[in-house]
Design an enzyme around this catalytic site. Structure first.
Site, mmCIF file in Angstrom:
data_model
loop_
_atom_site.group_PDB
_atom_site.id
_atom_site.type_symbol
_atom_site.label_atom_id
_atom_site.label_comp_id
_atom_site.label_asym_id
_atom_site.label_seq_id
_atom_site.Cartn_x
_atom_site.Cartn_y
_atom_site.Cartn_z
ATOM 1 N N LYS A 25 0.862 -1.187 0.000
ATOM 2 C CA LYS A 25 0.000 0.000 0.000
ATOM 3 C C LYS A 25 0.893 1.230 0.000
ATOM 4 O O LYS A 25 1.709 1.429 0.904
ATOM 5 C CB LYS A 25 -0.918 0.004 1.225
ATOM 6 C CG LYS A 25 -1.834 1.222 1.299
ATOM 7 C CD LYS A 25 -2.734 1.137 2.521
ATOM 8 C CE LYS A 25 -3.630 2.360 2.636
ATOM 9 N NZ LYS A 25 -4.510 2.288 3.828
ATOM 10 N N LYS A 37 -2.352 -1.488 -3.614
ATOM 11 C CA LYS A 37 -3.181 -0.282 -3.548
ATOM 12 C C LYS A 37 -2.282 0.937 -3.646
ATOM 13 O O LYS A 37 -1.289 1.019 -2.916
ATOM 14 C CB LYS A 37 -3.954 -0.273 -2.224
ATOM 15 C CG LYS A 37 -4.837 0.961 -2.019
ATOM 16 C CD LYS A 37 -5.549 0.900 -0.666
ATOM 17 C CE LYS A 37 -6.422 2.140 -0.470
ATOM 18 N NZ LYS A 37 -7.115 2.106 0.840
#
Length: 339
Positions: A208, A261
């Site tokens: 992420k 992400k």
């Protein structure tokens, strides 16, 4: 002799039927996951200004939405909570009466076949908007040798473990830790197993990034950091080798599924993770990706459906098995209408 005029690749592009027949990558309804933002109250549907078409929902409205999503054939929802009360340790996150445990229980009662994924982080619940305990006097785990404002890693793990058990006991099928806290997978797996929740899966936000694409989400979840940013724990956008290291650690610690992400700006990372690991892989098509297209489409600059589906296809082509997307509901209709 090979080549033109004997070889004409355009032959297979001549009609829609031909193009569909030889298409290499196809987006499927059963790979799409719909995020939901849940808040306290009854009969609440509060539109999110920066994310047209989405709203913060009370539990009763979220159940109705979950029923509609399941009816469309979508397999899962990802829950984010907006608490009534915020404090330094995000206590509503591990309260059995907290907003996400309430929603998880209600959705599973109403739509047992729908997979409920709980985003496991503290940022929505803390009064400072960061993803765990912040180093300051009086906070559990305070480290006088570390700067004030630093996110305490190991003390935060204890909160994530406690909250994960609470959410799973309420009905969450999957816990999705998103804070990029070192050791979060091992700690959560140990806590779940210790509570007898051995079948609760973990979908790790393994790579992420500290991205500028999250802006609209922070409106939706009411979770902007009160100071600084999250670069001290989320990944630097320039790093790819580090992503593989992070993913490898989470695999070794017991993750059942992985996630990258954001999605569109990190297609190379999705591809690298897919090439190196064989666990199911999700990609999060984040709020900024959605809102940029929405804004441009509202001005007539682009075709929303075409661009959204092209984006979803590119994420799938890069190697994602699942896509968390704010277009999940729309995409079902588009796919059934021919993509």
């Amino acid at each position: 002799m090979a080549g033109y005029p004997h070889i004409r690749p355009r032959r297979l592009r001549r009609t829609d039927a031909l193009r569909r027949m030889v298409r290499e990558t196809t987006v499927r309804v059963d790979q799409l996951i719909a995020p939901l933002f849940i808040r306290h109250g009854t009969g609440v549907s509060r539109p999110i200004g920066s994310m047209p078409g989405h709203a913060q929902l009370s539990v009763d409205r979220a159940v109705r939405e979950a029923e509609a999503l399941a009816e469309l054939g979508l397999p899962a929802v990802l829950l984010f909570g907006i608490p009534n009360h915020k404090d330094a340790c995000g206590s509503e996150n591990f309260d059995p009466e907290g907003i996400v445990p309430q929603a998880a229980y209600a959705i599973k009662q109403a739509v047992p076949q729908l997979i409920v994924i709980s985003d496991m982080c503290c940022c929505e619940y803390t009064d400072h908007g960061h993803c765990g305990l912040i180093n300051q006097p009086g906070v559990p785990g305070y480290d006088e040798h570390e700067s004030e404002g630093y996110l305490l890693n190991d003390a935060t793990l204890e909160l994530l473990a406690k909250a994960s058990v609470v959410h799973a006991q309420a009905g969450a099928d999957v816990i999705a830790p998103s804070g990029m806290i070192d050791g979060m997978i091992h700690t959560i797996r140990t806590a779940l197993d210790g509570a007898g929740l051995i079948n609760t899966a973990i979908m790790s936000y393994a790579a992420k990034y500290a991205s500028g694409f999250y802006g609209p989400f922070r409106d939706a979840a009411e979770s902007p950091p009160g100071f600084g940013d999250r670069s001290q724990y989320q990944m630097d956008p320039g790093n790819a080798r580090e992503a593989l290291r992070e993913v490898r650690l989470d695999v070794e610690e017991g993750a059942d599924m992985l996630m990258v992400k954001p999605a569109l700006a990190y297609l190379d990372i999705i591809s690298k993770v897919r090439a190196n690991f064989d666990l199911p892989l999700a990609a999060y098509q984040v709020s900024g990706e959605y809102s940029m297209v929405k804004a441009a489409a509202e001005r007539g600059w682009i075709d929303e459906r075409r661009v959204a589906m092209e984006s979803l296809t590119s994420i799938t082509r890069a190697g994602a098995d699942m896509i968390i997307t704010y277009w999940a509901k729309d995409a079902v209709g588009w796919l059934r209408a021919g993509g």
